[in-house]
Design a protein around this motif. Structure first.
Motif, PDB file in Angstrom:
ATOM      1  N   LEU A  67       0.394  -1.123  -0.273  1.00  0.00           N
ATOM      2  CA  LEU A  67       0.333   0.213   0.223  1.00  0.00           C
ATOM      3  C   LEU A  67       1.004   1.700   0.308  1.00  0.00           C
ATOM      4  O   LEU A  67       2.084   1.530   0.486  1.00  0.00           O
ATOM      5  CB  LEU A  67      -1.284   0.016   0.660  1.00  0.00           C
ATOM      6  N   VAL A  68       0.859   1.784  -0.842  1.00  0.00           N
ATOM      7  CA  VAL A  68       1.504   3.472  -1.420  1.00  0.00           C
ATOM      8  C   VAL A  68       0.550   4.356  -0.521  1.00  0.00           C
ATOM      9  O   VAL A  68      -0.431   4.681  -1.266  1.00  0.00           O
ATOM     10  CB  VAL A  68       1.815   3.724  -2.701  1.00  0.00           C
ATOM     11  N   ILE A  69       1.123   4.523  -0.111  1.00  0.00           N
ATOM     12  CA  ILE A  69       0.512   6.432   1.070  1.00  0.00           C
ATOM     13  C   ILE A  69       1.567   7.521   0.103  1.00  0.00           C
ATOM     14  O   ILE A  69       2.407   8.139  -0.217  1.00  0.00           O
ATOM     15  CB  ILE A  69       0.892   7.026   1.840  1.00  0.00           C
ATOM     16  N   VAL A  70       0.500   8.009  -0.946  1.00  0.00           N
ATOM     17  CA  VAL A  70       0.834   8.683  -2.492  1.00  0.00           C
ATOM     18  C   VAL A  70       0.421  10.414  -1.584  1.00  0.00           C
ATOM     19  O   VAL A  70      -0.467  10.929  -1.372  1.00  0.00           O
ATOM     20  CB  VAL A  70       0.703   9.509  -3.355  1.00  0.00           C
ATOM     21  N   GLY A  71       2.313  10.962  -1.212  1.00  0.00           N
ATOM     22  CA  GLY A  71       1.893  12.226  -0.699  1.00  0.00           C
ATOM     23  C   GLY A  71       2.281  13.424  -1.448  1.00  0.00           C
ATOM     24  O   GLY A  71       3.067  12.961  -2.443  1.00  0.00           O
ATOM     25  N   ALA A  72       2.655  14.610  -1.222  1.00  0.00           N
ATOM     26  CA  ALA A  72       2.836  15.771  -1.951  1.00  0.00           C
ATOM     27  C   ALA A  72       4.634  15.542  -2.212  1.00  0.00           C
ATOM     28  O   ALA A  72       5.083  15.758  -3.574  1.00  0.00           O
ATOM     29  CB  ALA A  72       3.491  16.976  -0.623  1.00  0.00           C
ATOM     30  N   LYS A  73       5.160  15.034  -2.080  1.00  0.00           N
ATOM     31  CA  LYS A  73       6.738  14.724  -2.339  1.00  0.00           C
ATOM     32  C   LYS A  73       7.248  13.461  -2.787  1.00  0.00           C
ATOM     33  O   LYS A  73       7.871  12.627  -2.705  1.00  0.00           O
ATOM     34  CB  LYS A  73       7.692  15.052  -1.213  1.00  0.00           C
ATOM     35  N   SER A  74       6.150  11.946  -2.513  1.00  0.00           N
ATOM     36  CA  SER A  74       6.183  10.911  -2.792  1.00  0.00           C
ATOM     37  C   SER A  74       6.570  10.645  -3.754  1.00  0.00           C
ATOM     38  O   SER A  74       8.062   9.658  -4.442  1.00  0.00           O
ATOM     39  CB  SER A  74       4.998   9.948  -2.514  1.00  0.00           C
ATOM     40  N   TYR A  75       6.473  11.606  -5.053  1.00  0.00           N
ATOM     41  CA  TYR A  75       7.072  11.150  -6.676  1.00  0.00           C
ATOM     42  C   TYR A  75       8.951  11.168  -6.422  1.00  0.00           C
ATOM     43  O   TYR A  75       9.472  11.238  -7.672  1.00  0.00           O
ATOM     44  CB  TYR A  75       6.465  12.009  -7.778  1.00  0.00           C
ATOM     45  N   THR A  76       9.241  12.148  -5.430  1.00  0.00           N
ATOM     46  CA  THR A  76      10.122  12.198  -5.856  1.00  0.00           C
ATOM     47  C   THR A  76      11.027  10.975  -4.483  1.00  0.00           C
ATOM     48  O   THR A  76      12.722  10.952  -4.626  1.00  0.00           O
ATOM     49  CB  THR A  76      10.240  13.950  -5.106  1.00  0.00           C
ATOM     50  N   SER A  77      10.189  10.041  -4.019  1.00  0.00           N
ATOM     51  CA  SER A  77      11.393   9.402  -3.397  1.00  0.00           C
ATOM     52  C   SER A  77      12.313   7.968  -3.872  1.00  0.00           C
ATOM     53  O   SER A  77      11.096   7.561  -4.022  1.00  0.00           O
ATOM     54  CB  SER A  77      10.304   8.874  -2.216  1.00  0.00           C
TER      55      SER A  77
END
Length: 136
Positions: A67-77
């Motif tokens: 389960l991926v929690i997609v927050g504001a900066k997740s795409y940069t992780s």
């Protein structure tokens, strides 16, 4: 609902309170899933990364779902991207939930059949986990 062994991927510096909310729901008998709890504070390119990846892989091997929690900066992780790709390699079913619908998704979640929760609510997350499939 089936009991899912869920590994949660999230941005530890930004979104830990959402993981804690899932833990609270997990403690409630009405929210029937379990997950592996982990914390990675080292950069993916640090000298500790190989040992951390080994430990995460072992935890993921005991999970049925990511389960991926997609927050504001997740795409940069880089860690989240690595965890998604490892989940695909291990054949885990993948679900995701955006904290805000305007947030950018990690690229590894796109175009592979990720099951999306339409909001960060208990019912929508359970539905996404129940509908999750292995991502190709």
């Amino acid at each position: 609902m089936a009991n899912h062994a869920v590994f949660i991927s999230y941005d530890h510096s930004e979104d830990v309170h959402y993981k804690r909310l899932l833990e609270a729901w997990d403690a409630n008998s009405n929210f029937d899933f379990q997950f592996e709890n982990h914390s990675v504070r080292q950069p993916i390119n640090s000298i500790y990364a190989p040992a951390i990846k080994t430990a995460i892989t072992k935890k993921m091997q005991n999970a049925s779902h990511l389960l991926v929690i997609v927050g504001a900066k997740s795409y940069t992780s880089s860690w989240i991207e690595w965890e998604i790709n490892k989940a695909k390699e291990l054949g885990l079913k993948i679900a995701a939930v955006k904290i805000n619908s305007a947030y950018t998704s990690p690229s590894s979640l796109l175009g592979c059949g990720t099951s999306w929760a339409t909001s960060f609510t208990k019912d929508k997350i359970i539905e996404a986990l129940n509908n999750a499939k292995k991502c190709a």
